[in-house]
Structure formats: structure tokens, C-alpha cells
Design an enzyme around this catalytic site. Structure first.
Site, PDB file in Angstrom:
ATOM      1  N   CYS A  94       0.802  -1.227   0.000  1.00  0.00           N
ATOM      2  CA  CYS A  94       0.000   0.000   0.000  1.00  0.00           C
ATOM      3  C   CYS A  94       0.839   1.284   0.000  1.00  0.00           C
ATOM      4  O   CYS A  94       1.396   1.636  -1.019  1.00  0.00           O
ATOM      5  CB  CYS A  94      -0.995  -0.053   1.160  1.00  0.00           C
ATOM      6  N   HIS A 195      -3.339  -5.682   2.439  1.00  0.00           N
ATOM      7  CA  HIS A 195      -2.953  -5.809   3.848  1.00  0.00           C
ATOM      8  C   HIS A 195      -3.574  -7.100   4.381  1.00  0.00           C
ATOM      9  O   HIS A 195      -4.167  -7.863   3.648  1.00  0.00           O
ATOM     10  CB  HIS A 195      -3.556  -4.661   4.667  1.00  0.00           C
TER      11      HIS A 195
END
Ligand code: GLN
Length: 259
Positions: A94, A195
């Protein structure tokens, strides 16, 4: 055998359990009798990346990204690019993934410099892209596999002609919610929005990184011999549960794409 892991910016870049990725690498190596050293590297610390076998950087909010971007793109850039060029495996999640592209333009118009490892760029947009994700990836030599995780990002990442995606989105938004791609791959470096943490429920990806790390240091044959098969029944069940959950949210009206 030994694996040296460089954990970049652990204090600022570790959202949604990203630290668990390092733990998964450590455990999966140790279960095979491979020693592991983890070194944490922060802002201002010089780094000779050729000393490491795997590098990891997690996600962070725009605020944290702004604090590390200069250091990442100026101080660490050259060494990191050289090491990846000669095969260093790297995983970036990310916010860390965004900063490995050319730049990240935040919601308030600030342009954070990127490392330029991936031919990609990121521009913040609205709404945030949030939810469970299933990706189908061709990364693995044994054939296509699903990769599962959770995304939460404002940034839209676009890949240039020089970038290869990690996979195609089956459920979720991925890089930008438009073109159906998720993540980026260059040599043994992987960037992704996922994630979760990612590696405990995607053991094939964890082993892909470990295999690349060991092959670079000890040669392919010894790497294969060292990576004994583990009993991944629990990991595989977690993987399947993540697919089921993602499909349920998709069925309830959230985004869905077909392969
Ligand atoms: N700040 C970035 C975004 O929202 C990254 C967030 C994250 O790492 N989860 O796009």
C-alpha cells in the site's frame, strides 16, 4: 542457511497488521531450520541493501508517507534500485508500494517523490477503495493462483508500459478500481495494496519470496532443497475463508469483476 530481512520504516509504515508479513517470513524460514536476522531501518539510516536477502515496507497514511518520502526517494533509492536489479526480493504494501512508483500525489495536491522502482504513479481520489480483495496471479511457476487480502486506499495507481501487474482483480478494486489490475512486479520486487497481513494467508507468496532470497544467496538447487513443504492446512483454510468472505461482500452489492 541464513536469511537477512530489512524491515524499512517499521515505526511509520505498518498498517493493518503489515508487521505480520515479517513474522510470517521469519516463522516459515525457522520452521525449515533457516536462521533469520531482522534489521529495522528508519529515516536517516544509510543502507547497503546488497547485505540483505529480503526487504519489506508496509503501508502508511499520507502523513507518515510525507515523513519518509524524501529519505526513501533520495537517501535509499540508489542502493535499493541496484540491489533489486541484481535480484533482491522485496515486498511493499500500500503506502510503501505507492512510494516505490514515480510519485504519489496526495488529496491536498502535495506530490511526494517516489523511488521509481516500478513504472507506476499514484494520484489520490475519492471515495476510498476499501474491502476484501481476491486477485488471480501468474507470478507462480506452478500456474495461476489466488492472492487474498484487504485494501483501504485513496490513491489510484496506474502502471506504465514498463510495469507488470501482480495479478488481475477477481473481487475488489486493486490498483485504481478501473483497469482491473492489482499490484506490480519488477524482477523479484512485488508491490501490492493487500494488507491483512498478506503473507500468513498467502503462504505461496511468502515462499516465493523466501525461494528467491535463498536462490540469490545459495543457488537454486540448495534453495529448493531447503524449502521443505510445510503443513499449511491452517494457512490454506484462512486463504479459503478470505475468498468466501470476499465473495459474500461482492454478492451483497460491493464491487465484483470476472476474470
Ligand atoms: N495513504 C495512502 C492512501 O490512502 C496509503 C494508505 C495505506 O497504506 N493503507 O492511498
Amino acid at each position: 542457511m541464513e536469511v537477512r530481512i530489512c524491515y524499512l520504516y517499521p515505526e511509520m509504515m505498518s498498517l493493518y497488521g503489515d508487521r505480520g508479513n515479517v513474522l510470517a517470513l521469519v516463522r516459515r524460514a525457522e520452521w525449515r531450520g533457516i536462521a533469520v536476522v531482522v534489521e529495522e531501518v528508519g529515516v536517516g539510516e544509510a543502507t547497503d541493501f546488497s547485505r540483505y536477502d529480503i526487504a519489506f515496507v508496509g503501508g502508511g497514511q499520507d502523513r507518515e508517507q510525507a515523513l519518509i518520502a524524501e529519505d526513501f526517494a533520495r537517501r535509499k533509492r540508489e542502493d535499493l534500485l541496484a540491489a533489486v536489479e541484481e535480484g533482491l526480493p522485496l515486498l511493499a504494501v500500500c503506502g510503501g508500494y505507492q512510494l516505490l512508483g514515480r510519485f504519489y500525489r496526495t488529496a491536498d495536491g502535495q506530490e511526494l517523490p517516489g523511488v521509481g522502482l516500478f513504472d507506476a504513479w499514484t494520484v489520490a481520489g475519492a471515495p476510498r477503495l476499501i474491502g476484501n480483495v481476491v486477485v488471480e496471479s501468474d507470478l507462480f511457476p506452478e500456474g495461476p493462483r489466488t492472492i487474498v487480502g484487504f485494501e483501504n486506499h485513496a490513491g489510484r495507481t496506474y502502471l506504465g508500459a514498463g510495469a507488470k501487474p501482480l495479478g488481475r482483480v477477481v473481487v475488489g478494486h486493486g490498483n485504481n478500481g478501473e483497469d482491473g489490475w492489482e499490484g506490480a512486479v519488477y524482477k523479484n520486487a512485488v508491490g501490492t495494496y493487500l494488507h491483512g497481513p498478506l503473507l500468513p494467508k498467502n503462504p505461496a507468496l511468502a515462499d516465493w519470496l523466501l525461494r528467491a532470497a535463498l536462490a540469490r544467496r545459495y543457488g537454486r538447487e540448495d534453495a529448493e532443497a531447503a524449502l521443505a513443504r510445510l503443513d499449511d492446512a491452517i494457512e490454506e483454510e484462512a486463504h479459503r475463508a478470505a475468498i468466501r468472505r470476499a465473495q459474500e461482500t461482492a454478492a451483497n452489492g460491493a464491487v465484483r469483476r470476472s476474470v
